[in-house]
Design an enzyme around this catalytic site. Structure first.
Site, mmCIF file in Angstrom:
data_model
loop_
_atom_site.group_PDB
_atom_site.id
_atom_site.type_symbol
_atom_site.label_atom_id
_atom_site.label_comp_id
_atom_site.label_asym_id
_atom_site.label_seq_id
_atom_site.Cartn_x
_atom_site.Cartn_y
_atom_site.Cartn_z
ATOM 1 N N GLU A 218 0.743 -1.096 -0.055
ATOM 2 C CA GLU A 218 -0.064 -0.132 -0.023
ATOM 3 C C GLU A 218 1.066 1.297 0.050
ATOM 4 O OE1 GLU A 218 -3.030 0.008 -0.627
ATOM 5 O OE2 GLU A 218 -3.645 -2.105 0.054
ATOM 6 N N CYS A 252 -1.983 9.351 2.715
ATOM 7 C CA CYS A 252 -1.583 8.535 1.317
ATOM 8 C C CYS A 252 -2.381 9.000 0.174
ATOM 9 C CB CYS A 252 -1.382 7.039 1.568
ATOM 10 S SG CYS A 252 -2.696 6.215 1.966
#
Length: 464
Positions: A218, A252
């Site tokens: 991720e 993110c």
């Protein structure tokens, strides 16, 4: 902590071997064990909410409400969904059986992989550690959790609490920095889940290759926002401002830059300034709803980026408090760090475009982003963006919210990562779905066996 677990705390190979022994003994397979661990994980958060929020504030200046939403309520909701569906998501699934295999039945059996390593980042240090770990536990695995040393207060707290609440023979937590992470990556795991940046992601993948260990990465990247001329600018500005400056931009999937139709640029900048004033008042530095940069190193990196464009909103900094104001920039150099690196902070560049095709070309000339956001009232524009770009996920007329749905797998593609989780996907990620075909023996037609005659071949042609 048990004497055995304590003696293994500094012995990484021994720790992993201890967990593997527990897994191979069947400790983690019963649904009752999985359910109990998940319930204890919720209890860990509920019993220690004040301490968790205090640790998040110490590490990130995270407002209490924000910490509760992103790192406590979010995690609890995910785990509760796993508990609700634990039996169903782990049950074998009947599937059709081809005529040629008859008499037989077919099914898919989810089974745990073994020992899973979860390496978490510092920006949402509770959520991004416990949600994948919960998925691995719900799938029936033993787990090693590695929190980030950058968010040191949260890491120390979770490391203290995990042995108190979870099964120490099958769930472990290892604190530390690069040496400890390197020691963990030297071990053989059955799955590695890493959240962080691409540089470390490559290191993780290289280490995993030694054992042919599957990985989920991720990562991040530069998540763009397209603002079409048909967009509702006031609503657009509020939703961009919320998604960008949550956690002081250290998310993110935060909007990394805006591609706005040139006819709407001035209006959007003005609306962003108004939204920031409504959110954080005339001076965000004094607001209880605005966070801080996690470390001096990241503060210095972001401060240097401020010189890469013209500040039109914000721009104030305070090194002593690791404070950088919510900032909007224009006239950004395309070869600057601001446009070539993931910002991961409260700086938001705005770039003019002539039309949506220009925006699509701009995005497609760069690595696939983790998230993409498009604001438009024109459905044709939205569909064009959806079908002409590739990204990990998309929110239309909003930011961040696609990752909050447990029914939408969250993950990247290419440079922004591989694999997806949340909800059922977050359990299935840590399982092998074993195909099983079960045949009976009462009927065993000779037709299937040699010798193969022309008569048999003619029959094969009809049924196969």
């Amino acid at each position: 902590m048990t004497a055995v677990a304590e003696s293994l705390a500094l012995d990484t190979p021994g720790l992993v071997a201890h967990l593997r022994t527990a897994f191979e003994a069947g400790t983690t397979r019963p649904l009752t064990w999985r359910r109990h661990q998940l319930e204890r994980m919720i209890a860990l958060l509920e019993d220690n909410e004040a301490d968790v929020l205090a640790a998040l504030a110490a590490d990130l200046g995270k407002p209490r409400a924000e910490g509760f939403i992103t790192d406590i309520a979010f995690v609890s909701a995910e785990i509760k969904l796993m508990l609700k569906n634990l039996k169903k998501w782990n049950a074998p699934e009947r599937v059709p059986t081809p005529l040629v295999t008859m008499p037989a039945k077919s099914k898919l059996m989810p089974e745990p992989l073994g020992v899973v390593l979860v390496i978490a980042p510092w920006n949402y240090p509770v959520q991004l550690l416990l949600v994948p770990a919960a998925g691995a536990i719900a799938a029936g695995n033993a787990v090693v959790m590695k929190p980030s040393e950058v968010s040191s207060a949260t890491s120390a707290l979770i490391a203290r609490l995990v042995p108190q609440y979870l099964d120490r023979d099958a769930v472990a937590i290892v604190e530390g920095g690069v040496p400890e992470t390197t020691a963990l990556l030297d071990q053989r795991f059955d799955h590695i889940f890493y959240t962080g940046n691409g540089a470390v992601g490559r290191i993780v993948m290289t280490a995993a290759a030694k054992h042919l260990t599957p990985v989920t990465l991720e990562l991040g990247g530069k998540s763009p926002v397209i603002v079409d001329e048909s967009a509702n600018i006031d609503v657009t500005a509020r939703r961009i401002a919320w998604g960008k400056w949550l956690n002081a931009g250290q998310t993110c999937v935060a909007p990394d830059y805006i591609l706005v139709h040139r006819s709407k640029k001035a209006e959007l900048i003005d609306a962003l300034g108004k939204a920031l004033h409504n959110f954080y008042g005339p001076d965000p530095k004094t607001s209880d709803s605005y966070g801080r940069i996690v470390s001096s190193r990241h503060f210095d990196r972001l401060s240097a980026m401020l010189r890469n464009g013209s500040v039109v909103v914000g721009g104030e900094t305070d090194a002593a408090q690791r404070y950088i104001a919510p900032t909007v920039l224009t006239d950004v150099a395309m070869d600057s760090a601001l446009m070539s690196e993931e910002i991961f902070g409260p700086l938001l560049p705005i770039i003019e475009t002539d039309n949506v095709d220009d925006a699509v070309r701009f995005i497609n000339a760069r690595p696939h982003p983790l998230a993409l956001y498009v604001f438009a009232e024109n459905r044709g524009v939205v569909n064009h963006v959806l079908t002409s770009t590739t990204s990990g996920g998309v929110t239309v007329n909003g930011t961040l919210l696609h990752l909050t749905s447990p029914h939408l797998p969250f993950g990247g593609i290419g440079e922004s990562g591989m694999g997806g989780y949340h909800g059922k996907s977050g359990v299935r990620l840590f399982q092998h779905v074993k195909p099983v075909l079960m045949r009976g023996t009462k009927i065993d037609p000779s037709l299937a066996y040699p010798p193969y005659t022309e008569k048999k071949l003619k029959l094969f042609r009809k049924v196969l």
